[in-house]
Design an enzyme around this catalytic site. Structure first.
Site, mmCIF file in Angstrom:
data_model
loop_
_atom_site.group_PDB
_atom_site.id
_atom_site.type_symbol
_atom_site.label_atom_id
_atom_site.label_comp_id
_atom_site.label_asym_id
_atom_site.label_seq_id
_atom_site.Cartn_x
_atom_site.Cartn_y
_atom_site.Cartn_z
ATOM 1 N N ASP A 109 0.843 -1.192 0.000
ATOM 2 C CA ASP A 109 0.000 0.000 0.000
ATOM 3 C C ASP A 109 0.882 1.246 0.000
ATOM 4 O OD1 ASP A 109 -1.934 1.915 0.298
ATOM 5 O OD2 ASP A 109 -2.857 1.036 2.082
ATOM 6 N N HIS B 259 -0.530 4.273 -0.170
ATOM 7 C CA HIS B 259 -1.331 5.225 0.609
ATOM 8 C C HIS B 259 -1.311 6.632 0.020
ATOM 9 C CE1 HIS B 259 -3.273 5.573 4.754
ATOM 10 N NE2 HIS B 259 -3.605 4.380 4.323
ATOM 11 N N GLU C 63 -1.172 -0.805 -4.092
ATOM 12 C CA GLU C 63 -2.415 -0.088 -3.822
ATOM 13 C C GLU C 63 -2.194 1.422 -3.732
ATOM 14 O OE1 GLU C 63 -5.526 0.239 -0.057
ATOM 15 O OE2 GLU C 63 -4.580 -1.693 -0.520
ATOM 16 N N GLU D 24 -10.279 2.878 -2.342
ATOM 17 C CA GLU D 24 -10.837 3.091 -1.016
ATOM 18 C C GLU D 24 -11.351 4.515 -0.836
ATOM 19 O OE1 GLU D 24 -7.723 3.843 2.325
ATOM 20 O OE2 GLU D 24 -6.747 2.517 0.896
ATOM 21 N N ASP E 100 -14.958 0.425 -0.797
ATOM 22 C CA ASP E 100 -15.206 0.108 0.602
ATOM 23 C C ASP E 100 -16.711 0.034 0.814
ATOM 24 O OD1 ASP E 100 -15.669 0.494 3.494
ATOM 25 O OD2 ASP E 100 -13.508 0.852 3.599
ATOM 26 N N HIS F 169 -12.019 -2.931 0.117
ATOM 27 C CA HIS F 169 -11.285 -2.328 1.235
ATOM 28 C C HIS F 169 -12.123 -2.511 2.493
ATOM 29 C CE1 HIS F 169 -10.105 1.332 3.637
ATOM 30 N NE2 HIS F 169 -8.900 0.922 3.288
#
Length: 381
Positions: free
Chosen positions: A183, A185, A209, A235, A257, A284
Site C-alpha cells: 500500500d 497510501h 495499492e 478506497e 469500501d 477495502h
C-alpha cells in the site's frame, strides 16, 4: 412492513454502527462511517432517516435512489458513507424477512469460501517481517503492508532502497506460496511511483495499492504503463462514476469500501463495471464486523472477486476488537486463510446489542495521525 426508527452508535475503536428497526420486529444493522469523521456521518444518517422512517425497508433499491438523489447536493465521502451503512442494514432486513442470506438475493453464491488478508504495520524491515510471521501463524496466506512510512513526493535513493528492503524482508518470511500486497497510501508522486514500482516487481507483490492520490486519477494510466505490477485503488472512490476513469486507466484491482461507496447496492454495480474492464474486486475493509459481513456477502456472489481485507488483530485497534461486538465469532474464523461461506439470513452476523450500546456510552473521538516532514510541511499519512 414499515421502518419505525434509525439509531446510530459511536463504538470504539473508531467505528459507527446503525440499527434500523421495523414494526414487525425485524432489525437490520449497518456500518456507516468515515474514519475520523464518525460524528459527521452520524449527523448525515440522522438527516437521511427522515426519508426512511415510515417506508417499507424491503424496497432497497428505491430507498437507495432516494437517499442518494433526493437532495440537490449529492455525493462525497460523508453522504456516501451514511448511505452505505443504511443500505447494509436494509439488505440485512430484506434477507431476514425472506429467510435468505444476502448473497442469495444477489444471484446466489459463486464460491464456497473467500480468501482474506491481514494488515501488517511497522516501518522497519525487521518489524514488518515479524508481523508477517505472526499473520502466517494465525492462518493467513496473504498480507498487506505499507510501502513506506512518512516519505517525500520524490523520495531519495536511500528511501527507495528502504521500500524495497521492507518488501524483501516480508517476501522472505512468506516464501513463494503466499502473497503480499503493498500500500503506497497516496504518499508518492506520479513520477516517484513510476520509478519505485518496477523495482518491486522481482519480489512479485500481489498488487500495489493507491500509488498516487485519488485526485490524480487522471494520471493513473501513466503509472500502469510503467510497470507490470498490478495496480489497485478505490478506497477513496465512492461511486461507479468515480471508478470509471480509474478502470479506463487500466487498474487491475478495484477496491471499493462497503462502508464508503454506497453500500452493497453500489459496490455490486462497481464490481460489474470492473468486470467489463477485466478488473478484479478486492473490497477495502479495515473496519468492524458489519462492514466485513457486508463485504463477504458481495464476495460470495461476485465472479470477478480476488481477495478480501479484514481487520481482526489489526495493530491500531487498541480500544476494542472487531469480534468484541458479535455474539458468534465462529463465522469469521480463517484457519486456512479463507472464511467459509455462511447461509444465515441477511448479513449473517449476530450483533451483541448490549455490547454496542455500552460502547456507545463510552464513545470515541478517533482522528488519524497528522504527519509533517522534517521541514515542517504537511506529509501524507
Amino acid at each position: 412492513m414499515k421502518i419505525t426508527s434509525v439509531e446510530t452508535f459511536l463504538v470504539p475503536p473508531r467505528w459507527l454502527f446503525c440499527r434500523i428497526a421495523t414494526d414487525e420486529g425485524i432489525v437490520g444493522w449497518g456500518e456507516p462511517v468515515v474514519e475520523g469523521r464518525a460524528e459527521t456521518v452520524r449527523a448525515a444518517v440522522d438527516e437521511l432517516s427522515d426519508l426512511l422512517v415510515g417506508q417499507d425497508p424491503r424496497r432497497v433499491e428505491d430507498l437507495w435512489q432516494l437517499m442518494t438523489k433526493a437532495a440537490f447536493y449529492r455525493g462525497g465521502p460523508v453522504l456516501s458513507s451514511a448511505v452505505a451503512g443504511l443500505d447494509q442494514a436494509l439488505w440485512d432486513i430484506l434477507g431476514k424477512s425472506l429467510g435468505a442470506p444476502v448473497h442469495q438475493l444477489l444471484g446466489g453464491a459463486v464460491r464456497d469460501e473467500v480468501r482474506v488478508y491481514g494488515w501488517i504495520g511497522g516501518d522497519e524491515p525487521s518489524a514488518v517481517a515479524d508481523a508477517a510471521a505472526q499473520q502466517v501463524e494465525s492462518g493467513l496466506t496473504a498480507v498487506k503492508m505499507n510501502g513506506s512510512g512518512r516519505i517525500g513526493r520524490m523520495p531519495t535513493r536511500q528511501e527507495v532502497d528502504g521500500v524495497v528492503a521492507r518488501l524483501a524482508a516480508v517476501r522472505e518470511v512468506l516464501g513463494d506460496s503466499r502473497d503480499v500486497a503493498v500500500d503506497f497510501h497516496g504518499r508518492f508522486g506520479v513520477a516517484a511511483a513510476r520509478r519505485v514500482i518496477p523495482e518491486l516487481a522481482p519480489l512479485h507483490p500481489l498488487f500495489v495499492e493507491e500509488p498516487v492520490l485519488p485526485e490524480y486519477t487522471h494520471r493513473l494510466g501513466d503509472v500502469v504503463e510503467a510497470s507490470a505490477v498490478p495496480i489497485a485503488c478505490g478506497e477513496r472512490l465512492y461511486s461507479r462514476t468515480e471508478f470509471l476513469p480509474a478502470l479506463q486507466a487500466g487498474i487491475a484491482v478495484a477496491q471499493p469500501d462497503l462502508s464508503h461507496a454506497g453500500g452493497i447496492s453500489e459496490v455490486r454495480r462497481i464490481a460489474s463495471l470492473a468486470e467489463t474492464f477485466d478488473a478484479l474486486l478486492a473490497p477495502h475493509c479495515p473496519l468492524g464486523p458489519i462492514a466485513l459481513a457486508s463485504s463477504l456477502q458481495v464476495a460470495f456472489a461476485t465472479p470477478n472477486f480476488l481477495i478480501q481485507e479484514q481487520s481482526i488483530g489489526i495493530h491500531y485497534n487498541t480500544d476494542a476488537e472487531l469480534l468484541d461486538y458479535v455474539l458468534d465469532r465462529a463465522p469469521f474464523a480463517f484457519p486456512d486463510g479463507a472464511i467459509r461461506r455462511w447461509d444465515a439470513p441477511g448479513l449473517g452476523v449476530d450483533i451483541d446489542e448490549d455490547a454496542v450500546r455500552a460502547a456507545d456510552r463510552r464513545g470515541h473521538r478517533w482522528r488519524n495521525p497528522v504527519w509533517r516532514h522534517d521541514d515542517g510541511s504537511f506529509a501524507e499519512w
